[in-house]
Design an enzyme around this catalytic site. Structure first.
Site, PDB file in Angstrom:
ATOM      1  N   TYR A  43       0.837  -1.298  -0.005  1.00  0.00           N
ATOM      2  CA  TYR A  43       0.049  -0.007  -0.092  1.00  0.00           C
ATOM      3  C   TYR A  43       0.698   1.346   0.047  1.00  0.00           C
ATOM      4  O   TYR A  43       0.248   2.310  -0.155  1.00  0.00           O
ATOM      5  CB  TYR A  43      -0.881   0.033   1.356  1.00  0.00           C
ATOM      6  CG  TYR A  43      -1.986  -1.104   1.119  1.00  0.00           C
ATOM      7  CD1 TYR A  43      -3.166  -0.730   0.043  1.00  0.00           C
ATOM      8  CD2 TYR A  43      -2.114  -2.385   1.634  1.00  0.00           C
ATOM      9  CE1 TYR A  43      -4.060  -1.736  -0.079  1.00  0.00           C
ATOM     10  CE2 TYR A  43      -2.913  -3.305   1.653  1.00  0.00           C
ATOM     11  CZ  TYR A  43      -3.920  -3.102   0.644  1.00  0.00           C
ATOM     12  OH  TYR A  43      -5.003  -3.955   0.576  1.00  0.00           O
ATOM     13  N   PHE A  81     -10.257  -5.263  10.893  1.00  0.00           N
ATOM     14  CA  PHE A  81     -11.322  -4.844  10.316  1.00  0.00           C
ATOM     15  C   PHE A  81     -11.075  -5.009   8.660  1.00  0.00           C
ATOM     16  O   PHE A  81      -9.941  -5.437   8.496  1.00  0.00           O
ATOM     17  CB  PHE A  81     -11.756  -3.226  10.499  1.00  0.00           C
ATOM     18  CG  PHE A  81     -10.608  -2.472  10.010  1.00  0.00           C
ATOM     19  CD1 PHE A  81      -9.751  -2.165  11.182  1.00  0.00           C
ATOM     20  CD2 PHE A  81     -10.404  -1.670   8.822  1.00  0.00           C
ATOM     21  CE1 PHE A  81      -8.712  -1.093  11.049  1.00  0.00           C
ATOM     22  CE2 PHE A  81      -9.300  -0.710   8.541  1.00  0.00           C
ATOM     23  CZ  PHE A  81      -8.413  -0.547   9.776  1.00  0.00           C
TER      24      PHE A  81
END
Ligand SMILES: CC(C)(COP(=O)(O)OP(=O)(O)OC[C@H]1O[C@@H](n2cnc3c(N)ncnc32)[C@H](O)[C@@H]1OP(=O)(O)O)[C@@H](O)C(=O)NCCC(=O)NCCS
Length: 431
Positions: free
Chosen positions: A143, A431
């Site tokens: 990322y 999450f």
């Protein structure tokens, strides 16, 4: 055989994947496409999907914030975002887009699908006015190129219970063992109280609590949850200010206990509750050690014990990555460790329109941050701004790797004094 195109250039969300084949469409999904989306996402995570997995996932999926890459009618890439908020330095919170479900099918990897999904997703987050996007990176190299930086770190701790004498009397707390439905009722408010002042703590939605407490969970998850024990801590007034969920990994060496208490979550809204819960874990019969992952890097546990060295940090890894999308909004939202004025130039290669120079006028009680044309004190990558934003990654460390341009001597040290924060960022929510 179709040939692979190296780094194809996307055109309006449509990617040529094979030189002689169809294009891939990246777009939001419809309600009807949720089953195919979940199935592809599970496959991308090297798992399998069945009806139950789809129904469990369905309520958390907002089709408007859910992207899929389609090869014809087949879903071959997935990514979604949800609105949440995160605690930031200065004991405030900021709206964030939580990014999750990021996958590309093994048959379609390394052809730019993720890049196109990231592009569309960031466009949408910007349009919604969320100043930060946050995610948990499965692998660290993925990322940074999209402007995310490692901002929250997590520690795995191991303690030899038999050697873990407490240094001081353990604060009085009434402990009570409860079941999962009770946890569903009482844990959210304790968690909410605990996240004040802890940068990186992400708000938990009702859906997340349902999942954590087995209200809405697949049979496999439920079986795991049912192995857990839950204990609440109450203060003298009867207020619940902490809870712990743990498993007991039973093991025997002949007739000698050799078990492990595995802390799944220890959440405390006060230091006394934390001490009482750790004491409970470390004095459990049949357990000779306690293991806990997902702990903050500055966990207070060693300071509770006479022999601090018994708390062994077996692993420290990055956890939550932060992407700053609105630099002035994000920087003016947090509190700072000193009073200073810095001109920061953000080099944003993935979204150059979001970068540029800002002047930060900061103090412990607040800050302003605005675009400027003044000469910069330092230039850093967007990903590095994300990394330092929550106060847990020193800019000086990144500068030591030669990744920051310091135009004004001493600017990196000044940035450290401004940005670094105690307590360290921590997020106990996957999450
Ligand atoms: C990670 C994943 C989504 C990447 O998708 P993708 O479509 O192959 O990614 P892209 O083709 O857009 O890659 C963009 C760049 O990132 C690099 N990259 C992508 N995934 C990478 C990885 N896991 N490790 C290292 N580099 C990676 C690519 O090499 C490419 O670099 P380049 O532009 O220099 O050639 C995909 O490999 C996947 O689904 N992996 C398994 C599930 C997973 O880990 N998901 C992430 C959850 S957080």
């Amino acid at each position: 055989m179709p040939s692979r195109l190296p780094a194809p250039k996307p055109v309006s969300g449509r990617l040529p994947v094979w030189s002689n084949g169809p294009v891939i469409d990246v777009r939001t999904i419809t309600d009807e496409e949720i089953p195919a989306y979940v199935a592809a996402m599970r496959t991308g995570f090297a798992g399998h999907a069945d009806e139950e997995a789809i129904e469990v996932a369905r309520p958390s999926i907002d089709p408007d914030r859910t992207l899929a890459a389609f090869d014809g009618r087949q879903v071959v890439g997935t990514a979604r975002a949800f609105a949440s908020d995160m605690t930031i330095p200065g004991d405030r919170t900021i709206p964030v887009a939580g990014v999750t479900n990021v996958t590309v099918l093994p048959t379609h990897r390394r052809r730019g699908l993720l890049t196109e999904m990231m592009r569309q997703q960031l466009d949408d987050v910007v349009a919604r006015g969320e100043p930060l996007a946050v995610l948990i990176a499965a692998e660290a190299p993925i990322y940074g190129r999209f402007g995310y930086g490692a901002a929250v770190w997590r520690a795995t701790l191991r303690v030899d219970s038999r050697a873990a004498a407490f240094a001081h009397p353990v604060p009085a707390r009434t402990l009570e063992m409860v079941d999962l439905p009770t946890m569903r009722t009482v844990a959210p408010s304790v968690f909410e109280a605990s996240r004040a002042g802890r940068p990186g703590a992400l708000a938990r939605s009702e859906g997340m609590w349902d999942r954590r407490c087995g209200v809405r969970a697949a049979a496999e998850e439920l079986a795991e949850l049912r192995k857990r024990f839950h204990v609440l801590a109450r203060d003298d007034a009867g207020t619940i200010d902490g809870y712990m969920s743990y498993d007991h990994r039973g093991e025997w060496d002949g007739m000698r206990p050799n078990g492990t208490l595995v802390v799944r979550e220890l959440c405390a809204a006060s230091p006394d509750a934390a001490a009482a819960l750790w004491h409970h874990a470390l004095t459990m019969d049949w357990c000779v050690r306690v293991e806990a992952d997902d702990r903050p890097v500055d966990d207070g546990l060693p300071w509770l014990l006479r022999d601090q060295r018994q708390v062994v940090t077996t692993d420290v890894t990055d956890f939550v990555w932060v992407r700053v999308l609105d630099v002035p909004a994000a920087l003016s939202a947090r509190g700072y460790g000193s009073t200073d004025r810095l001109v920061i130039e953000v080099d944003d290669r993935f979204r150059p329109d979001l970068g540029g120079r800002v002047v930060l006028d900061a103090s412990p009680v607040g800050a302003t941050c605005e675009p400027t044309t003044e000469a910069p004190d330092l230039t850093l990558d967007a990903a590095h701004l994300g990394a330092i934003y929550l106060g847990g990654t020193p800019l000086s460390r990144i500068a030591a790797a030669g990744r920051v341009r310091e135009h004004t001597p001493g600017a990196v040290a000044r940035a450290d004094r401004l940005f670094l924060h105690s307590p360290a960022p921590w997020c106990s929510t996957w999450f």
